[in-house]
Design a protein around this motif. Structure first.
Motif, mmCIF file in Angstrom:
data_model
loop_
_atom_site.group_PDB
_atom_site.id
_atom_site.type_symbol
_atom_site.label_atom_id
_atom_site.label_comp_id
_atom_site.label_asym_id
_atom_site.label_seq_id
_atom_site.Cartn_x
_atom_site.Cartn_y
_atom_site.Cartn_z
ATOM 1 N N LEU A 58 -1.079 8.541 8.964
ATOM 2 C CA LEU A 58 -1.938 7.473 8.461
ATOM 3 C C LEU A 58 -1.120 6.220 8.188
ATOM 4 O O LEU A 58 -1.507 5.111 8.586
ATOM 5 C CB LEU A 58 -2.667 7.932 7.198
ATOM 6 C CG LEU A 58 -3.458 6.854 6.451
ATOM 7 C CD1 LEU A 58 -4.453 6.157 7.356
ATOM 8 C CD2 LEU A 58 -4.161 7.464 5.229
ATOM 9 N N TYR A 117 -1.350 -0.572 13.742
ATOM 10 C CA TYR A 117 -2.616 -1.271 13.960
ATOM 11 C C TYR A 117 -2.554 -2.694 13.406
ATOM 12 O O TYR A 117 -2.943 -3.661 14.082
ATOM 13 C CB TYR A 117 -3.745 -0.481 13.301
ATOM 14 C CG TYR A 117 -5.044 -1.231 13.154
ATOM 15 C CD1 TYR A 117 -5.846 -1.526 14.257
ATOM 16 C CD2 TYR A 117 -5.486 -1.626 11.892
ATOM 17 C CE1 TYR A 117 -7.042 -2.211 14.107
ATOM 18 C CE2 TYR A 117 -6.683 -2.305 11.736
ATOM 19 C CZ TYR A 117 -7.454 -2.602 12.846
ATOM 20 O OH TYR A 117 -8.642 -3.284 12.697
ATOM 21 N N LEU A 118 -2.051 -2.847 12.191
ATOM 22 C CA LEU A 118 -1.959 -4.182 11.593
ATOM 23 C C LEU A 118 -1.040 -5.090 12.401
ATOM 24 O O LEU A 118 -1.303 -6.286 12.550
ATOM 25 C CB LEU A 118 -1.452 -4.071 10.150
ATOM 26 C CG LEU A 118 -2.428 -3.451 9.148
ATOM 27 C CD1 LEU A 118 -1.701 -3.094 7.850
ATOM 28 C CD2 LEU A 118 -3.592 -4.396 8.868
ATOM 29 N N THR A 122 0.847 -1.191 0.000
ATOM 30 C CA THR A 122 0.000 0.000 0.000
ATOM 31 C C THR A 122 0.880 1.238 0.000
ATOM 32 O O THR A 122 1.781 1.360 0.837
ATOM 33 C CB THR A 122 -0.919 0.026 1.239
ATOM 34 O OG1 THR A 122 -1.794 -1.105 1.193
ATOM 35 C CG2 THR A 122 -1.742 1.306 1.277
ATOM 36 N N VAL A 126 -8.656 4.684 12.080
ATOM 37 C CA VAL A 126 -7.875 3.839 11.173
ATOM 38 C C VAL A 126 -8.503 2.464 10.959
ATOM 39 O O VAL A 126 -8.583 1.986 9.818
ATOM 40 C CB VAL A 126 -6.417 3.738 11.658
ATOM 41 C CG1 VAL A 126 -5.633 2.698 10.864
ATOM 42 C CG2 VAL A 126 -5.738 5.106 11.546
ATOM 43 N N LEU A 149 -9.408 1.029 7.173
ATOM 44 C CA LEU A 149 -8.792 -0.164 6.582
ATOM 45 C C LEU A 149 -9.837 -1.233 6.273
ATOM 46 O O LEU A 149 -9.703 -1.964 5.294
ATOM 47 C CB LEU A 149 -7.714 -0.723 7.506
ATOM 48 C CG LEU A 149 -6.512 0.182 7.803
ATOM 49 C CD1 LEU A 149 -5.355 -0.630 8.386
ATOM 50 C CD2 LEU A 149 -6.054 0.965 6.583
ATOM 51 N N ALA A 160 -1.658 2.934 10.509
ATOM 52 C CA ALA A 160 -2.124 1.726 9.841
ATOM 53 C C ALA A 160 -1.161 0.567 10.076
ATOM 54 O O ALA A 160 -1.574 -0.561 10.373
ATOM 55 C CB ALA A 160 -2.291 1.981 8.343
#
Length: 218
Positions: free
Chosen positions: A25, A32-33, A11, A202, A206, A29
């Motif tokens: 961002l 978070y992943l 991405t 977020v 996603l 992201a």
């Protein structure tokens, strides 16, 4: 979302205008992943101006007792596609933070992309610069290895004003505009140098673009 046989999902969070919140961002992201979905994530800082993602990691690793769950590498040059390709086999996700007005790096990163996320502020001075980024993305798509989906997300929105609604009215119908917005929050600014305990807008973003499902409620 399982890793495909082709390797990591790539991405690009990118724009040819700085100051729209793309690094926050990209990093939120990635974190978070890694934290919530337990994915192996590598962020490539391709911003030749600020290198904020790289500095975020550098500062976080100096914090005693902080477990840092992702890798960030600095590669703000136009061979960034080769660097991304080298990372794909060993990661679930590669997220490239690209901007700072460098079209060559932007084009190069998109050669390996599965997805492009373009954050834009809900402000006429920012939305009027979106066509430049969008045209560059169209040109890059002609040489992309896989072809990529592209999305615009309103960033730093303040609903105490009419600007988010006006920006949405202006952009809707012309761009694939996400329903989820990155609302203006002090928490996003405070996330720098940390692994945040909350990820605010977020996860919904996603999930909307098919990058990761919302976690199940316990």
């Amino acid at each position: 979302m399982p890793k495909s046989s082709a390797g990591a999902e790539v991405t690009v969070v990118g724009t040819l205008k700085g100051g729209v919140g793309k690094t926050r961002l990209a990093m939120m992201a990635a974190l978070y992943l890694a934290v919530v979905h337990k994915k192996k994530v590598h962020v490539v800082d391709g911003d030749s101006v600020s290198q904020t993602a790289w500095k975020w990691q550098r500062q976080a690793r100096r914090t005693p007792g902080l477990h840092w769950p992702i890798e960030v590498s600095s590669h703000p040059v136009d061979s960034i596609d080769e660097h991304i390709e080298d990372l794909e086999a060993d990661n679930d996700f590669v997220i490239a933070d690209i901007g700072g007005g460098n079209p060559a790096v932007f084009h190069s990163g998109l050669r390996r992309a599965s997805r492009l996320l373009v954050p834009v502020g809900a402000d006429p001075s920012e939305t009027e610069n979106l066509p430049q980024t969008w045209e560059a993305a169209k040109t890059a798509a002609k040489t992309a290895v896989r072809g990529f989906e592209a999305y615009v997300v309103l960033s730093r929105t303040d609903h105490n004003t009419s600007l988010p609604r006006e920006a949405r009215d202006e952009l809707a119908g012309h761009y694939p505009l996400c329903d989820t917005e990155l609302i203006k929050r002090v928490a996003y600014q405070r996330a720098y140098r940390t692994v945040p305990a909350q990820f605010y807008d977020v996860p919904a973003l996603l999930a909307e673009i098919g990058m990761a499902p919302l976690p199940k409620e316990k």
